[in-house]
Design an enzyme around this catalytic site. Structure first.
Site, short mmCIF file in Angstrom:
data_model
loop_
_atom_site.label_atom_id
_atom_site.label_comp_id
_atom_site.label_asym_id
_atom_site.label_seq_id
_atom_site.Cartn_x
_atom_site.Cartn_y
_atom_site.Cartn_z
N LYS A 86 22.40 -5.49 27.34
CA LYS A 86 22.36 -6.18 26.04
C LYS A 86 22.61 -7.65 26.30
O LYS A 86 23.26 -8.01 27.29
CB LYS A 86 23.46 -5.65 25.12
CG LYS A 86 23.25 -5.99 23.66
CD LYS A 86 22.37 -4.94 23.01
CE LYS A 86 21.92 -5.34 21.62
NZ LYS A 86 21.25 -4.22 20.94
N ASP A 142 17.03 -7.68 18.48
CA ASP A 142 18.19 -7.11 17.78
C ASP A 142 18.42 -8.07 16.59
O ASP A 142 17.48 -8.76 16.19
CB ASP A 142 19.42 -7.02 18.70
CG ASP A 142 20.54 -6.16 18.13
OD1 ASP A 142 20.45 -4.93 18.19
OD2 ASP A 142 21.53 -6.72 17.58
P1 NDP Z 1 17.85 -8.24 11.44
O1 NDP Z 1 18.29 -9.54 11.96
O2 NDP Z 1 16.40 -8.00 11.19
O3 NDP Z 1 18.61 -7.90 10.08
C1 NDP Z 1 20.00 -7.85 10.04
C2 NDP Z 1 20.44 -7.53 8.61
O4 NDP Z 1 21.82 -7.28 8.61
C3 NDP Z 1 20.23 -8.70 7.66
O5 NDP Z 1 20.01 -8.22 6.36
C4 NDP Z 1 21.56 -9.43 7.77
O6 NDP Z 1 21.87 -10.25 6.66
C5 NDP Z 1 22.53 -8.28 7.88
N1 NDP Z 1 23.72 -8.72 8.62
C6 NDP Z 1 23.76 -9.20 9.87
N2 NDP Z 1 25.01 -9.54 10.23
C7 NDP Z 1 25.77 -9.25 9.16
C8 NDP Z 1 27.14 -9.38 8.89
N3 NDP Z 1 27.99 -9.86 9.82
N4 NDP Z 1 27.57 -8.95 7.68
C9 NDP Z 1 26.73 -8.47 6.74
N5 NDP Z 1 25.41 -8.34 6.93
C10 NDP Z 1 24.93 -8.73 8.12
O7 NDP Z 1 18.43 -7.16 12.46
P2 NDP Z 1 18.01 -5.64 12.68
O8 NDP Z 1 17.55 -5.03 11.41
O9 NDP Z 1 17.13 -5.59 13.86
O10 NDP Z 1 19.40 -4.99 13.13
C11 NDP Z 1 20.29 -4.37 12.20
C12 NDP Z 1 21.22 -3.43 12.94
O11 NDP Z 1 20.44 -2.43 13.63
C13 NDP Z 1 22.09 -4.07 14.03
O12 NDP Z 1 23.32 -3.38 14.10
C14 NDP Z 1 21.30 -3.79 15.30
O13 NDP Z 1 22.12 -3.79 16.45
C15 NDP Z 1 20.79 -2.39 15.01
N6 NDP Z 1 19.64 -1.94 15.77
C16 NDP Z 1 18.47 -2.67 15.79
C17 NDP Z 1 17.40 -2.20 16.51
C18 NDP Z 1 16.09 -2.90 16.51
O14 NDP Z 1 15.15 -2.36 17.10
N7 NDP Z 1 15.94 -4.04 15.89
C19 NDP Z 1 17.48 -0.96 17.30
C20 NDP Z 1 18.72 -0.24 17.15
C21 NDP Z 1 19.75 -0.75 16.42
P3 NDP Z 1 21.71 -11.85 6.77
O15 NDP Z 1 20.24 -12.08 6.77
O16 NDP Z 1 22.43 -12.39 5.60
O17 NDP Z 1 22.35 -12.25 8.08
O1 2IT Z 2 20.23 -1.57 19.79
C1 2IT Z 2 19.08 -1.29 20.20
O2 2IT Z 2 18.79 -0.16 20.62
C2 2IT Z 2 18.06 -2.33 20.14
N1 2IT Z 2 18.34 -3.42 19.65
C3 2IT Z 2 16.69 -2.09 20.72
C4 2IT Z 2 16.68 -2.28 22.20
C5 2IT Z 2 15.33 -2.23 22.86
O3 2IT Z 2 15.31 -2.49 24.08
O4 2IT Z 2 14.33 -1.95 22.23
#
Ligand code: NDP
Ligand code: 2IT
Length: 446
Positions: free
Chosen positions: A126, A166
């Site tokens: 990560k 992420d």
């Molecule tokens: P994005 O940046 O696309 O979206 C993040 C969302 O979460 C936004 O709505 C953001 O609001 C909100 N957010 C972020 N930080 C905070 C905070 N401290 N408090 C409240 N709201 C918050 O990210 P993703 O959708 O990609 O990721 C969301 C979650 O999913 C994370 O935990 C990530 O690790 C996990 N994840 C993502 C994967 C991926 O493929 N993208 C895979 C597996 C897990 P704002 O815009 O106001 O910051």
């Molecule tokens: O938390 C996660 O699994 C991710 N942000 C995706 C990682 C990846 O290599 O696709």
């Protein structure tokens, strides 16, 4: 607490002072694994748990970049190369002002077990930066990404370490970083996943995490002869994961009534249909606006500074960030009849909230199982890049769906207790651990 866990955690805390999120993630895993390791002493003698809690390598670097005013800005850049027992390091990059070593180590640690659960050959890593993309111009984001990759490219490679997105890292950032890697290393290879379709990306990668979390919830519902039909669903976040989770719930006949961002949440009792979801996608991915604007657009309630867990639902999908759902909120959810929680985010529930779910025997899919669809399709993107082929939407979606069913089956195999209750926390931790542990035993003291 089990005294063996307490003793193990005392060492972890002493060696990794002030890394609270990392302690939290390790402790949850230790609670599942220590009893299992006692029954399987080969893992104990080889100190596998102690080894997987120490990163193979941590890279920390300076990221200087010029803002639009011509002023130099300096951020921190990180890459945690956690474990390469079963494949090259694989895991996302997070750009958010809260990023620090503790958060990235917790994410990298969970990634090792998550990637193992996908059944694909990927180790865990990560990385990221304390850079805040909010309010920055496209040019500023580009200059930052180029500077970040100028250093990172010395440490990664298509067979070494393959980052992805992420929080704060989506298609735009991956594109800028891929361009810079190619320019410096003079090679067109699959060194990043989540790439655009035109240059080696996979269809369904943007959708994969959200779809996967819903497929996982669907598998959990099936264990009780139930489905998404007619279910009321609360979602947190409004980014990549939340958007595609909402899309899949709609497709399966459920109704999503909330989404949020870091400023608050909206409650739309009529449901976020495909037209409203298209509005959210435009708002968040292109205009980069705030979720409050949805309430103004569709005339529903906006709750400033609040999280959506007080809204009555059958299914909750936390899709924003770590520790966004605490004990009190878990109790409210359960009291309101919520009986399924599938985590799109990583570690969104506090340990006390998880205890509430387990005590009440609800269907609880922890992040490392429920959100593994994203990295799984990253693994499929790597395969397509190696083959120099691209699969169709149907093919990738079908593979993703099968992987989520297989992860559910693994959780059931390792997590079902004598009463028939599936403890998905134990299932995911033990199921993910075994393959990594066996590979480490085979490779000696590495
Ligand atoms: P994005 O940046 O696309 O979206 C993040 C969302 O979460 C936004 O709505 C953001 O609001 C909100 N957010 C972020 N930080 C905070 C905070 N401290 N408090 C409240 N709201 C918050 O990210 P993703 O959708 O990609 O990721 C969301 C979650 O999913 C994370 O935990 C990530 O690790 C996990 N994840 C993502 C994967 C991926 O493929 N993208 C895979 C597996 C897990 P704002 O815009 O106001 O910051
Ligand atoms: O938390 C996660 O699994 C991710 N942000 C995706 C990682 C990846 O290599 O696709």
């Amino acid at each position: 607490m089990d005294p063996r866990v307490e003793q193990f955690m005392a060492q972890i805390i002493a060696k990794n002072a002030n890394e609270n999120e990392f302690h939290q993630a390790v402790q949850e895993v230790a609670e599942s694994l220590i009893p299992y390791i006692e029954e399987n002493p080969k893992y104990k003698h080889a100190k596998v748990l102690e080894r997987i809690a120490e990163p193979e390598r941590v890279i920390l670097f300076r990221v200087p970049w010029l803002d639009d005013k011509g002023e130099i800005q300096i951020n921190k850049g990180y890459r945690i190369e956690m474990n390469s027992a079963i494949g090259p390091y694989k895991g996302g990059l997070r750009f958010h002002p809260t990023v620090n070593l503790s958060i990235l180590k917790f994410l990298a640690f969970e990634q090792v077990l998550k990637n193992s659960l996908t059944t694909l050959p990927m180790g865990g890593g990560k990385g990221g930066s304390d850079f805040d993309p909010k309010g920055k111009s496209d040019n500023e984001v580009m200059r930052f990404c180029q500077s970040f990759m100028t250093e990172l490219c010395k440490h990664i490679g298509a067979n070494t370490d393959i980052p992805a997105g992420d929080i704060g890292v989506g298609g735009r950032e991956i594109g800028y970083m891929f361009g810079q890697y190619k320019r410096i290393r003079n090679e067109f290879v699959g060194v990043l996943t989540g790439k655009g379709i035109q240059y080696g990306g996979s269809v369904i990668r943007p959708e994969a995490t959200g779809y996967g979390a819903v497929y996982f919830a669907e598998e959990m519902l099936k264990t009780r002869g139930d489905s998404f039909k007619g279910k009321v669903v609360t979602v947190s976040g409004s980014g990549n994961v939340a958007q595609y989770a909402t899309e899949k719930v709609n497709e399966l006949g459920g109704k999503v009534v909330t989404v949020s961002d870091s400023a608050g949440f909206i409650h739309d009792p009529n449901g976020i249909d495909s037209e409203k979801l298209a509005y959210i996608m435009e708002l968040k991915n292109i205009k980069r606006g705030r979720i409050k604007e949805y309430a103004d657009q569709y005339g529903c309630e906006y709750y400033e500074g609040k999280r959506p867990w007080e809204i009555k639902c059958d299914v909750a999908l936390p899709c924003a960030t770590q520790n966004e759902l605490n004990e009190e909120e878990a109790k409210v959810l359960v009291a309101n009849g919520c009986f399924v929680i599938s985590e799109g985010a990583n570690m969104p529930s506090t340990p006390e909230a998880v205890e509430v779910y387990i005590e009440n025997k609800i269907l609880y899919g922890p992040g490392k199982a429920a959100n593994a669809g994203g990295v799984a399709v990253s693994g499929l993107e790597m395969s397509q890049n190696s083959l120099r082929l691209s699969w169709t939407r149907e093919e990738v979606d079908q593979r993703l769906h099968q992987i989520m069913k297989d992860i559910h089956a693994t959780c059931e195999k390792f997590g079902k207790d004598s009463s028939g209750f599936i403890n998905y926390v134990n299932g995911a931790n033990i199921g993910g651990f075994v393959k990594v542990a066996e590979a480490m035993l085979a490779q000696g003291a590495v």
